[in-house]
Design a protein around this motif. Structure first.
Motif, PDB file in Angstrom:
ATOM      1  N   TYR A 168      22.479  15.486   2.989  1.00  0.00           N
ATOM      2  CA  TYR A 168      21.383  15.264   3.938  1.00  0.00           C
ATOM      3  C   TYR A 168      20.950  16.610   4.524  1.00  0.00           C
ATOM      4  N   ALA A 169      19.656  16.683   4.831  1.00  0.00           N
ATOM      5  CA  ALA A 169      19.102  17.877   5.461  1.00  0.00           C
ATOM      6  C   ALA A 169      18.378  17.481   6.745  1.00  0.00           C
ATOM      7  N   ALA A 170      18.244  18.429   7.641  1.00  0.00           N
ATOM      8  CA  ALA A 170      17.508  18.187   8.881  1.00  0.00           C
ATOM      9  C   ALA A 170      16.013  18.239   8.597  1.00  0.00           C
ATOM     10  N   LEU A 186      24.885  20.920  13.021  1.00  0.00           N
ATOM     11  CA  LEU A 186      24.493  19.557  13.347  1.00  0.00           C
ATOM     12  C   LEU A 186      24.516  19.308  14.861  1.00  0.00           C
ATOM     13  N   TRP A 194      15.603  10.882  17.833  1.00  0.00           N
ATOM     14  CA  TRP A 194      15.742  10.814  16.370  1.00  0.00           C
ATOM     15  C   TRP A 194      14.827   9.748  15.763  1.00  0.00           C
ATOM     16  N   VAL A 207      25.411   9.707   8.090  1.00  0.00           N
ATOM     17  CA  VAL A 207      24.709  10.267   9.246  1.00  0.00           C
ATOM     18  C   VAL A 207      25.505   9.986  10.524  1.00  0.00           C
ATOM     19  N   SER A 210      28.950  11.879  10.517  1.00  0.00           N
ATOM     20  CA  SER A 210      28.830  13.332  10.700  1.00  0.00           C
ATOM     21  C   SER A 210      28.424  13.679  12.125  1.00  0.00           C
ATOM     22  N   CYS A 211      27.521  12.906  12.688  1.00  0.00           N
ATOM     23  CA  CYS A 211      27.133  13.152  14.081  1.00  0.00           C
ATOM     24  C   CYS A 211      28.332  12.936  15.002  1.00  0.00           C
ATOM     25  N   LEU A 242      17.693  13.157   9.839  1.00  0.00           N
ATOM     26  CA  LEU A 242      18.490  13.607   8.705  1.00  0.00           C
ATOM     27  C   LEU A 242      18.125  12.722   7.526  1.00  0.00           C
ATOM     28  N   ARG A 245      18.510  14.675   0.253  1.00  0.00           N
ATOM     29  CA  ARG A 245      17.622  15.562  -0.499  1.00  0.00           C
ATOM     30  C   ARG A 245      16.794  14.802  -1.538  1.00  0.00           C
ATOM     31  N   VAL A 260      22.022  21.528   6.882  1.00  0.00           N
ATOM     32  CA  VAL A 260      22.861  21.424   8.080  1.00  0.00           C
ATOM     33  C   VAL A 260      24.318  21.655   7.702  1.00  0.00           C
ATOM     34  N   GLU A 264      28.232  18.782   7.094  1.00  0.00           N
ATOM     35  CA  GLU A 264      27.055  18.421   6.298  1.00  0.00           C
ATOM     36  C   GLU A 264      27.224  16.978   5.812  1.00  0.00           C
TER      37      GLU A 264
END
Length: 306
Positions: A168-170, A186, A194, A207, A210-211, A242, A245, A260, A264
Motif C-alpha cells: 500500500y502507498a499513501a 505511517l 481518511w 491498513v 499497520s496503523c 492508503l 499499488r 510508506v 509498510e
C-alpha cells in the motif's frame, strides 16, 4: 442386465463367423467363448447364434445385439480419446474467479498464455468480491480463485499459492504538506482525516493492522470501495488514504502517491485451488502463467507531484 464384455465377444463371433476364429482373435479358448455366449443368451432370454455348417450366424436378436455392441465399442473408443485429450490438456474447461484489481495485471496475461498453450481449453471467468478468499472454490463452483489472502485462511483439500505482494502507498491531495516527502512514516498520517477505499475483509486488514502498529487508528470520514472514486475524494481535499499499488495503476491527476514505512502495509495476492484439480495440465499451466505474470508485472506509474 446384459454384460458389455459378453456383447463384445458376441460381436467377435459374428464378425469372424466361427467360435474358433473369435477365440483366436480375443485370446480366449473356444470353450471360454462358448461359455460366454451361453451366459449371454441366458441374459437375453433368446437364442443369439445358430450353427451353419462349421460356422455360426446371428439370429435376429444376435444381429441386433451385435449392432449395439459396435456402437458401444465406438462410444468407448471416443470416450478414451476424449479422456486422453483431457488428461493431456488439449481439451477441458476451467472455472476461474478473480477480484477486480488482479484482472488486467495478472489474470489477463495469464489467460492469453493459457490460450496459446492450451487452445482447446475453455475458461469461464467471473469477477467476485475478494472478501471471501475461497468460497467459490470450496463450494466446487470454481477450479481456481485469485484472491487477497486472509489471515485465517484454512481448508482441507485446498492449496494456497502465493503469487505476489501488493504494498500500500499513501495517497495525498496535491499541495498536502507531506506531498514532497520521498517516503512517509505511517505515523505522520495519524492526525489526518481518511478516505477509505477497502471493504471490511482481507484488503482492509493490512491498513488497520499497520496503523495500529504505528500507534493510531485511522479516522475514516469517507468510505468508498472503488479506488478511482476514492482517489477523487482525496483529490478534492477530503482526506488521505492508503491504497494498494495495483489499485493505483490509473492515478488521478489530482493526487500524489508516496511509499510508506514503519510499517509498510502489504496485502498478499494468492491463488486458491482444489488439490484434486491440480491433476489437470491446463490448471497447472494457468498457475505457472499467473506466477510469471506476477513476477513480470510492470510497476504502476511513477508517483506524480505538483
Amino acid at each position: 442386465m446384459l454384460d458389455v464384455r459378453r456383447l463384445q465377444v458376441l460381436r467377435a463371433v459374428v464378425t469372424s463367423g466361427t467360435v474358433t476364429a473369435a477365440a483366436a482373435h480375443l485370446g480366449y479358448t473356444p470353450s471360454a467363448v462358448s461359455q460366454q455366449m451361453a451366459a449371454l443368451e441366458k441374459q437375453a432370454g433368446t437364442a443369439l447364434l445358430e450353427r451353419v455348417g462349421r460356422g455360426v450366424r446371428p439370429t435376429a436378436a444376435g444381429l441386433l445385439l451385435t449392432e449395439h455392441a459396435a456402437l458401444i465399442s465406438s462410444a468407448v473408443a471416443r470416450a478414451e480419446t476424449a479422456l486422453a485429450d483431457l488428461r493431456a490438456g488439449r481439451t477441458g474447461r476451467l472455472s476461474v474467479r478473480y477480484f477486480a484489481t488482479a484482472g488486467s495485471t495478472l489474470v489477463a496475461p495469464a489467460l492469453a498464455r493459457l490460450r496459446a498453450e492450451h487452445p482447446g481449453v475453455r475458461v469461464d471467468l467471473e469477477l467476485v468480491d475478494s472478501e471471501d478468499p475461497f468460497q467459490g472454490v470450496a463450494k466446487d463452483r470454481a477450479d481456481l480463485a485469485v484472491v487477497v489472502q486472509a489471515r485465517d485462511f484454512s481448508g482441507d483439500g485446498f492449496r494456497l499459492i502465493r503469487l505476489a505482494d501488493d504494498p500500500y502507498a499513501a495517497v495525498l491531495p496535491l499541495g498536502h504538506p507531506l506531498a514532497d516527502t520521498e517516503v512517509i512514516d505511517l505515523g505522520q498520517l495519524s492526525g489526518e482525516q481518511w478516505v477509505g477505499s477497502e471493504p471490511p475483509g482481507p484488503c482492509l486488514e493490512p491498513v488497520i493492522d499497520s496503523c495500529a502498529a504505528a500507534g493510531f487508528s485511522p479516522d475514516f470520514v469517507i468510505r468508498s470501495e472503488d479506488y478511482a472514486t476514492a482517489q477523487g475524494f482525496v483529490a478534492a481535499g477530503l482526506g488521505v488514504g492508503l491504497m494498494p499499488r495495483l489499485g493505483l495503476r490509473n492515478q488521478h491527476p489530482g493526487v500524489v502517491v508516496r511509499p510508506v514505512r514503519n510499517p509498510e502495509p502489504v496485502r498478499v495476492i494468492s491463488a486458491v485451488v482444489r488439490e484434486i484439480a491440480l491433476d489437470q495440465p491446463s490448471l497447472r499451466g494457468l498457475l505457472d502463467a499467473l506466477r510469471d505474470a506476477a513476477a513480470t508485472a510492470d510497476p504502476p506509474d511513477e508517483p506524480r507531484a505538483d
